[in-house]
Design a protein around this motif. Structure first.
Motif: not given
Length: 97
Positions: A32-37, A90-91
């Motif tokens: 989810r963090v990758d998508y948000l970035r 969560e990274v």
């Protein structure tokens, strides 16, 4: 001699095409963090484009202000969620095993 060179070239091409990193069935899962970035980067690009087009005279000031406010609000929500997920640990990317 030509047959050996042809065979070596064929094997090299085969390895280049079918090496595991190029295989579409073996890819890293996005978190989810990758998508948000990625979304944050897209919003920043949209803000940059909007500013350029406004300065070029393509948008009236009211439309520019409304769109800019909307993009800034969305960016703030995305950054807040990234910070919340980072605080929970969560990274990064996970690879499919």
């Amino acid at each position: 001699m030509g047959a050996i060179a042809g065979l070596v070239l064929t094997v090299a091409i085969f390895l280049f095409i079918f090496w595991p990193e190029r295989n579409p069935f073996f890819q890293a899962d996005k978190t989810r963090v990758d998508y948000l970035r990625e979304r944050k980067d897209a919003i920043y690009d949209n803000l940059r484009d909007l500013n350029f087009e406004y300065l070029a005279g393509k948008y009236p000031e009211q439309d520019y202000t409304e769109q800019r406010t909307g993009l800034e609000d969305e960016a703030a929500r995305v950054i807040a969620e990234i910070d919340r997920l980072n605080a929970r640990g969560e990274v990064g990317r996970r690879s499919r095993a």
